[in-house]
Write a protein that holds these residues in place. Structure first.
Motif, PDB file in Angstrom:
ATOM      1  N   LEU A  29       0.828  -1.209   0.000  1.00  0.00           N
ATOM      2  CA  LEU A  29       0.000   0.000   0.000  1.00  0.00           C
ATOM      3  C   LEU A  29       0.862   1.260   0.000  1.00  0.00           C
ATOM      4  O   LEU A  29       0.506   2.261  -0.631  1.00  0.00           O
ATOM      5  N   VAL A  30       1.982   1.214   0.693  1.00  0.00           N
ATOM      6  CA  VAL A  30       2.906   2.354   0.672  1.00  0.00           C
ATOM      7  C   VAL A  30       3.435   2.559  -0.748  1.00  0.00           C
ATOM      8  O   VAL A  30       3.622   3.689  -1.200  1.00  0.00           O
ATOM      9  N   GLY A  31       3.649   1.456  -1.474  1.00  0.00           N
ATOM     10  CA  GLY A  31       4.075   1.549  -2.860  1.00  0.00           C
ATOM     11  C   GLY A  31       3.026   2.210  -3.733  1.00  0.00           C
ATOM     12  O   GLY A  31       3.352   2.903  -4.701  1.00  0.00           O
ATOM     13  N   GLU A  32       1.740   2.001  -3.393  1.00  0.00           N
ATOM     14  CA  GLU A  32       0.656   2.668  -4.105  1.00  0.00           C
ATOM     15  C   GLU A  32       0.684   4.174  -3.805  1.00  0.00           C
ATOM     16  O   GLU A  32       0.327   4.992  -4.649  1.00  0.00           O
ATOM     17  N   LEU A  33       1.121   4.505  -2.609  1.00  0.00           N
ATOM     18  CA  LEU A  33       1.197   5.902  -2.188  1.00  0.00           C
ATOM     19  C   LEU A  33       2.338   6.624  -2.884  1.00  0.00           C
ATOM     20  O   LEU A  33       2.204   7.770  -3.313  1.00  0.00           O
ATOM     21  N   ASP A  34       3.476   5.927  -2.986  1.00  0.00           N
ATOM     22  CA  ASP A  34       4.664   6.502  -3.618  1.00  0.00           C
ATOM     23  C   ASP A  34       5.516   5.361  -4.165  1.00  0.00           C
ATOM     24  O   ASP A  34       6.071   4.572  -3.393  1.00  0.00           O
ATOM     25  N   GLU A  35       5.614   5.272  -5.479  1.00  0.00           N
ATOM     26  CA  GLU A  35       6.361   4.183  -6.104  1.00  0.00           C
ATOM     27  C   GLU A  35       7.834   4.186  -5.706  1.00  0.00           C
ATOM     28  O   GLU A  35       8.500   3.151  -5.742  1.00  0.00           O
ATOM     29  N   GLN A  36       8.350   5.354  -5.334  1.00  0.00           N
ATOM     30  CA  GLN A  36       9.763   5.469  -4.981  1.00  0.00           C
ATOM     31  C   GLN A  36      10.021   5.302  -3.487  1.00  0.00           C
ATOM     32  O   GLN A  36      11.153   5.458  -3.022  1.00  0.00           O
ATOM     33  N   ALA A  37       8.973   4.984  -2.740  1.00  0.00           N
ATOM     34  CA  ALA A  37       9.109   4.899  -1.284  1.00  0.00           C
ATOM     35  C   ALA A  37      10.023   3.748  -0.862  1.00  0.00           C
ATOM     36  O   ALA A  37      10.042   2.684  -1.476  1.00  0.00           O
ATOM     37  N   THR A  38      10.757   3.996   0.215  1.00  0.00           N
ATOM     38  CA  THR A  38      11.595   2.967   0.828  1.00  0.00           C
ATOM     39  C   THR A  38      10.943   2.564   2.147  1.00  0.00           C
ATOM     40  O   THR A  38      10.604   3.424   2.959  1.00  0.00           O
ATOM     41  N   VAL A  39      10.763   1.262   2.341  1.00  0.00           N
ATOM     42  CA  VAL A  39      10.118   0.768   3.559  1.00  0.00           C
ATOM     43  C   VAL A  39      11.122   0.017   4.417  1.00  0.00           C
ATOM     44  O   VAL A  39      11.854  -0.852   3.932  1.00  0.00           O
ATOM     45  N   VAL A  40      11.175   0.371   5.696  1.00  0.00           N
ATOM     46  CA  VAL A  40      11.993  -0.337   6.669  1.00  0.00           C
ATOM     47  C   VAL A  40      11.036  -1.014   7.636  1.00  0.00           C
ATOM     48  O   VAL A  40      10.084  -0.387   8.112  1.00  0.00           O
ATOM     49  N   ALA A  41      11.259  -2.299   7.920  1.00  0.00           N
ATOM     50  CA  ALA A  41      10.323  -3.059   8.747  1.00  0.00           C
ATOM     51  C   ALA A  41      10.918  -3.410  10.101  1.00  0.00           C
ATOM     52  O   ALA A  41      12.112  -3.683  10.234  1.00  0.00           O
ATOM     53  N   ALA A  42      10.044  -3.391  11.116  1.00  0.00           N
ATOM     54  CA  ALA A  42      10.412  -3.819  12.466  1.00  0.00           C
ATOM     55  C   ALA A  42       9.369  -4.833  12.932  1.00  0.00           C
ATOM     56  O   ALA A  42       8.187  -4.706  12.609  1.00  0.00           O
ATOM     57  N   THR A  43       9.810  -5.825  13.694  1.00  0.00           N
ATOM     58  CA  THR A  43       8.894  -6.867  14.158  1.00  0.00           C
ATOM     59  C   THR A  43       8.586  -6.756  15.652  1.00  0.00           C
ATOM     60  O   THR A  43       7.817  -7.543  16.180  1.00  0.00           O
ATOM     61  N   PHE A  86       8.703  -3.702  19.249  1.00  0.00           N
ATOM     62  CA  PHE A  86       8.864  -2.308  19.652  1.00  0.00           C
ATOM     63  C   PHE A  86      10.329  -1.986  19.928  1.00  0.00           C
ATOM     64  O   PHE A  86      10.800  -0.889  19.623  1.00  0.00           O
ATOM     65  N   SER A  87      11.055  -2.950  20.461  1.00  0.00           N
ATOM     66  CA  SER A  87      12.479  -2.720  20.722  1.00  0.00           C
ATOM     67  C   SER A  87      13.254  -2.572  19.421  1.00  0.00           C
ATOM     68  O   SER A  87      14.165  -1.742  19.310  1.00  0.00           O
ATOM     69  N   GLN A  88      12.881  -3.351  18.406  1.00  0.00           N
ATOM     70  CA  GLN A  88      13.557  -3.227  17.120  1.00  0.00           C
ATOM     71  C   GLN A  88      13.211  -1.892  16.469  1.00  0.00           C
ATOM     72  O   GLN A  88      14.074  -1.248  15.858  1.00  0.00           O
ATOM     73  N   LEU A  89      11.958  -1.457  16.610  1.00  0.00           N
ATOM     74  CA  LEU A  89      11.559  -0.151  16.097  1.00  0.00           C
ATOM     75  C   LEU A  89      12.430   0.942  16.696  1.00  0.00           C
ATOM     76  O   LEU A  89      12.943   1.811  15.986  1.00  0.00           O
ATOM     77  N   ASN A  90      12.622   0.895  18.016  1.00  0.00           N
ATOM     78  CA  ASN A  90      13.438   1.910  18.685  1.00  0.00           C
ATOM     79  C   ASN A  90      14.905   1.815  18.278  1.00  0.00           C
ATOM     80  O   ASN A  90      15.589   2.831  18.159  1.00  0.00           O
ATOM     81  N   ALA A  91      15.376   0.591  18.058  1.00  0.00           N
ATOM     82  CA  ALA A  91      16.768   0.420  17.627  1.00  0.00           C
ATOM     83  C   ALA A  91      16.978   1.032  16.246  1.00  0.00           C
ATOM     84  O   ALA A  91      18.003   1.667  15.971  1.00  0.00           O
TER      85      ALA A  91
END
Length: 222
Positions: free
Chosen positions: A19-33, A35-40
């Motif tokens: 869906l983010v790709g639909e928002l912006d084809e050039q978008a870069t997505v970083v994933a976290a699994t 909350f601690s990884q998100l903060n890291a």
């Protein structure tokens, strides 16, 4: 455009990435699994100067997330980067509690894909989104009788009154010719308004615009 998606379910991360790709084809997505990884990830980004992200989309049931205090702390930490919650929570009271912590959107996971994209677009433009259920009578079991309820921010707030009238009639299934007759406008003017509505909502067709009206739960826009 860089987006940080935090959810412990891979299928949800994959869906949101699409869906983010639909928002912006050039978008870069970083994933976290977690909350601690998100903060890291944020720690690493901030060492390079700034958060590096334009949007954060996160779940509320991922490992390591202690409660709403953690959500509020995250919102303050990354401000002014918008934080959107994508969650299975269905309780209006819980939704309000989450929104009170400064997040810019609460998106139920049952939300249609097209609407999710438009909500994210709205948030990226500086707006906010509240689920339609929070604007319905009886949505909160703790609401005091007679207490005024604030009108939730709407994805339609950027439309002019005439555009809202046109969209209202589109949602009723009227053609451009019928809309013109109803509003006393010539056909070219109606087409101009329809084009303006689609652009303002960030959609590519009348059908998608009508879907947003249906998803909003509102019978009439004006």
């Amino acid at each position: 455009m860089q987006v940080l998606i935090a959810d412990d379910h891979s299928i949800v991360r994959s869906g949101l990435t699409h869906l983010v790709g639909e928002l912006d084809e050039q978008a870069t997505v970083v994933a976290a699994t977690s909350f601690s990884q998100l903060n890291a990830i944020l720690d690493g980004a901030m060492q390079d100067g700034g958060t590096a992200f334009d949007l954060i989309v996160m779940d509320l049931r991922m490992p390591g997330l202690g409660g709403l205090e953690d959500v509020e702390a995250l919102v303050k930490r990354v401000a002014p980067v918008p934080v959107a919650i994508f969650s299975m929570i269905e309780s209006p009271d819980e939704m309000r509690a989450v929104l009170s912590r400064g997040v810019r959107a609460f998106i139920p996971k049952s939300t249609d894909d097209v609407l999710v994209v438009n909500i994210l677009r709205l948030v990226m433009a500086g707006g906010s989104y509240v689920p339609p259920v929070l604007g319905m009578p009886g949505a909160s079991s703790h609401a005091a009788a007679g207490t005024p309820r604030a009108v939730p921010p709407s994805i339609f707030d950027g439309l002019t009154r005439r555009q809202l009238e046109v969209l209202d009639l589109l949602a009723q299934g009227l053609s451009n010719q019928e809309i013109g007759e109803r509003l006393g406008l010539n056909l070219s003017t109606v087409k101009t308004h329809v084009t303006g509505v689609l652009k303002a909502l960030g959609v590519g067709s009348r059908t998608q615009a009508v879907l947003l009206v249906k998803e909003s739960g509102r019978d009439r826009l004006v």
